[in-house]
Design an enzyme around this catalytic site. Structure first.
Site, mmCIF file in Angstrom:
data_model
loop_
_atom_site.group_PDB
_atom_site.id
_atom_site.type_symbol
_atom_site.label_atom_id
_atom_site.label_comp_id
_atom_site.label_asym_id
_atom_site.label_seq_id
_atom_site.Cartn_x
_atom_site.Cartn_y
_atom_site.Cartn_z
ATOM 1 N N SER A 211 -2.633 5.639 -1.889
ATOM 2 C CA SER A 211 -3.642 5.420 -0.865
ATOM 3 C C SER A 211 -4.912 6.232 -1.094
ATOM 4 O O SER A 211 -5.516 6.109 -2.154
ATOM 5 C CB SER A 211 -3.015 5.704 0.508
ATOM 6 O OG SER A 211 -3.718 4.999 1.480
ATOM 7 N N LYS A 215 -7.186 6.534 -4.658
ATOM 8 C CA LYS A 215 -8.627 6.492 -4.930
ATOM 9 C C LYS A 215 -8.989 7.692 -5.829
ATOM 10 O O LYS A 215 -9.677 7.561 -6.845
ATOM 11 C CB LYS A 215 -9.436 6.568 -3.620
ATOM 12 C CG LYS A 215 -9.034 5.548 -2.529
ATOM 13 C CD LYS A 215 -9.886 5.702 -1.262
ATOM 14 C CE LYS A 215 -9.219 5.337 0.047
ATOM 15 N NZ LYS A 215 -8.895 3.965 0.329
ATOM 16 N N TRP A 302 -4.479 -4.237 4.801
ATOM 17 C CA TRP A 302 -5.610 -3.305 4.952
ATOM 18 C C TRP A 302 -6.152 -2.845 3.586
ATOM 19 O O TRP A 302 -7.330 -2.610 3.402
ATOM 20 C CB TRP A 302 -5.124 -2.109 5.786
ATOM 21 C CG TRP A 302 -6.158 -1.149 6.264
ATOM 22 C CD1 TRP A 302 -6.204 0.191 6.004
ATOM 23 C CD2 TRP A 302 -7.281 -1.411 7.125
ATOM 24 N NE1 TRP A 302 -7.271 0.765 6.635
ATOM 25 C CE2 TRP A 302 -7.952 -0.195 7.339
ATOM 26 C CE3 TRP A 302 -7.784 -2.566 7.741
ATOM 27 C CZ2 TRP A 302 -9.096 -0.079 8.122
ATOM 28 C CZ3 TRP A 302 -8.930 -2.450 8.531
ATOM 29 C CH2 TRP A 302 -9.569 -1.222 8.705
ATOM 30 N N HIS A 352 2.730 -0.227 3.808
ATOM 31 C CA HIS A 352 1.935 0.794 3.138
ATOM 32 C C HIS A 352 2.738 2.092 3.000
ATOM 33 O O HIS A 352 3.026 2.759 3.990
ATOM 34 C CB HIS A 352 0.688 1.042 4.004
ATOM 35 C CG HIS A 352 -0.295 1.986 3.399
ATOM 36 N ND1 HIS A 352 -1.027 1.677 2.268
ATOM 37 C CD2 HIS A 352 -0.684 3.226 3.768
ATOM 38 C CE1 HIS A 352 -1.826 2.691 1.985
ATOM 39 N NE2 HIS A 352 -1.630 3.651 2.874
HETATM 40 C C1 GTR Z 1 -6.106 4.793 5.908
HETATM 41 C C2 GTR Z 1 -7.401 4.495 5.212
HETATM 42 C C3 GTR Z 1 -7.141 3.983 3.836
HETATM 43 C C4 GTR Z 1 -6.082 4.779 3.107
HETATM 44 C C5 GTR Z 1 -4.981 5.302 4.008
HETATM 45 C C6 GTR Z 1 -4.077 6.400 3.434
HETATM 46 O O1 GTR Z 1 -6.273 5.226 7.189
HETATM 47 O O2 GTR Z 1 -8.051 3.543 5.975
HETATM 48 O O3 GTR Z 1 -8.351 3.926 3.107
HETATM 49 O O4 GTR Z 1 -6.644 5.781 2.375
HETATM 50 O O5 GTR Z 1 -5.463 5.792 5.173
HETATM 51 O O6 GTR Z 1 -4.521 7.317 2.741
HETATM 52 O O7 GTR Z 1 -2.894 6.355 3.753
#
Ligand code: GTR
Length: 371
Positions: A211, A215, A302, A352
């Site tokens: 996540s 990045k 997402w 996720h």
């Molecule tokens: C979310 C965010 C994502 C992602 C995620 C994470 O809230 O919108 O970009 O980075 O967190 O790190 O789990």
């Protein structure tokens, strides 16, 4: 692009500069002094499977010091040097295991109060299948990302960015580096440390991030060629996903919710993605000629799985330039059917997260390219 030479001498550098200017900010070249203190060494961790070390990193500019702790597991079954996964954890080293000898990460205190569940041992151990990783002959080096830049608004002064000589606390310079840039920088400092570990193979380093850390892993991999495999798990917007699809999380949303992740200049593209002079597949192309793995989850709209896949797919011309194989089809593969080429990809069922299944795929990919 017609030759490797043209790519390496010109286009690659231009793209790197575009990402520094518009997305992550400029990584300073100044060196920060780091000293290492071995806090513990257990040669029989995980039922004898691993040697476990905890190493305190003290970053300093002479006036101020910031501390971080690296948790390192080295597989005892490997006789020579072992390949290693480098990756940040979200809730501190003690969250990755139930082992009571593992220290809490120093950066957690900036973000979480005493009653927070993050202090519970093993709170995220489901994300770190150490036993399987060690059994397959890989070392793991993990650190809490809050040690490097506490992940919350207003934490810049507690981040390692504050140690640089040109640091301006509330700088809104267009290309000022921010949390993702700083996390990426920190990942390279973990690699600097590993040089002195004679049981770690410096030619077989993979970086893995989930996540927001996906990045940062991509950005670290783009800048630091010592990462031979770069793995992005559900990194989404500002990671592997194409921005111009404007699907799932978009630039307006991410720069509002997390204004301290990207350089201030990135907000210029909020609601204005079509004006971006590039897209995220060009970040992924910076990983060439090393190996790239992108992973998505079906229930994680997402992060835009299709945008993540296409982005990996669009690197194929640059891989081809090096005689390497990218992804063949522009069609998203079926769920739970990984593609393992020089570029790897899977979309798994579920939400996720980073799971044992994800790790298994990453290790299969690394077995092909690092063993
Ligand atoms: C979310 C965010 C994502 C992602 C995620 C994470 O809230 O919108 O970009 O980075 O967190 O790190 O789990």
């Amino acid at each position: 692009m017609t030759s490797v030479r043209e790519w390496e001498d010109k286009r690659r550098l231009e793209i790197l500069d575009l990402f520094m200017t518009h997305v992550y900010g400029r990584t300073p070249s100044e060196k920060i002094t780091v000293s290492y203190t071995l806090l513990s060494c257990n040669p029989k961790a995980l039922d004898g499977k691993a040697t476990c070390k905890q190493v305190l990193f003290s970053f300093t500019n002479g006036e101020k010091e910031i501390e971080a702790i690296l948790l390192l597991y080295i597989p005892n079954l490997v006789k020579g040097k072992a390949p290693v996964f480098v990756g940040y954890n979200f809730m501190g080293n003690a969250s990755t295991t139930l082992d009571p000898t593992i220290y809490h990460s120093p950066g957690l205190r900036f973000v979480y109060g005493k009653d927070s569940p993050v202090w519970k041992r093993g709170a995220q151990k489901n994300r770190w299948c150490f036993d399987q990783i060690l059994e397959r002959g890989y070392a793991v080096a993990t650190m809490c990302y809050h040690d490097i830049y506490p992940d919350q608004v207003g934490m810049r002064d507690y981040s390692v960015a504050s140690l640089f000589s040109d640091y301006i606390p509330r700088s809104r310079k267009h290309d000022e580096w921010e949390a993702i840039g700083v996390w990426a920088w920190g990942a390279s400092r973990i690699v600097d440390y590993l040089v002195q570990e004679d049981r770690i193979d410096m030619d077989r380093i993979a970086i893995v991030g989930h996540s927001r850390q996906g990045k940062a892993a991509l950005w670290a991999g783009a800048q630091d060629m010592r990462f031979k495999v770069v793995i992005s798990n559900e990194s989404g917007c500002g990671g592997a996903a194409l921005s111009k699809r404007v699907y799932g999380e978009n630039i307006a949303r991410i720069t509002t919710d997390f204004p301290y992740w990207f350089c201030p200049g990135f907000s210029r593209y909020a609601g204005n993605e079509e004006e971006l002079p590039f897209d995220q597949h060009e970040l992924l192309a910076l990983i060439v000629p090393r190996y790239l793995y992108v992973a998505s989850a079906e229930g994680d709209w997402w992060s835009d799985p299709k945008g993540e896949y296409l982005s990996a797919y669009y690197t194929k011309d640059i891989y081809q330039l090096y005689g390497m194989n990218g992804l063949e089809s522009a069609e998203l593969p079926f769920v739970n059917q990984p593609i393992l080429s020089d570029v790897g990809y899977h979309i798994r069922e579920g939400k996720h997260d980073i799971t044992d299944y994800d790790w298994e795929c990453f290790m299969n990919f690394c077995d092909l390219h690092l063993k």
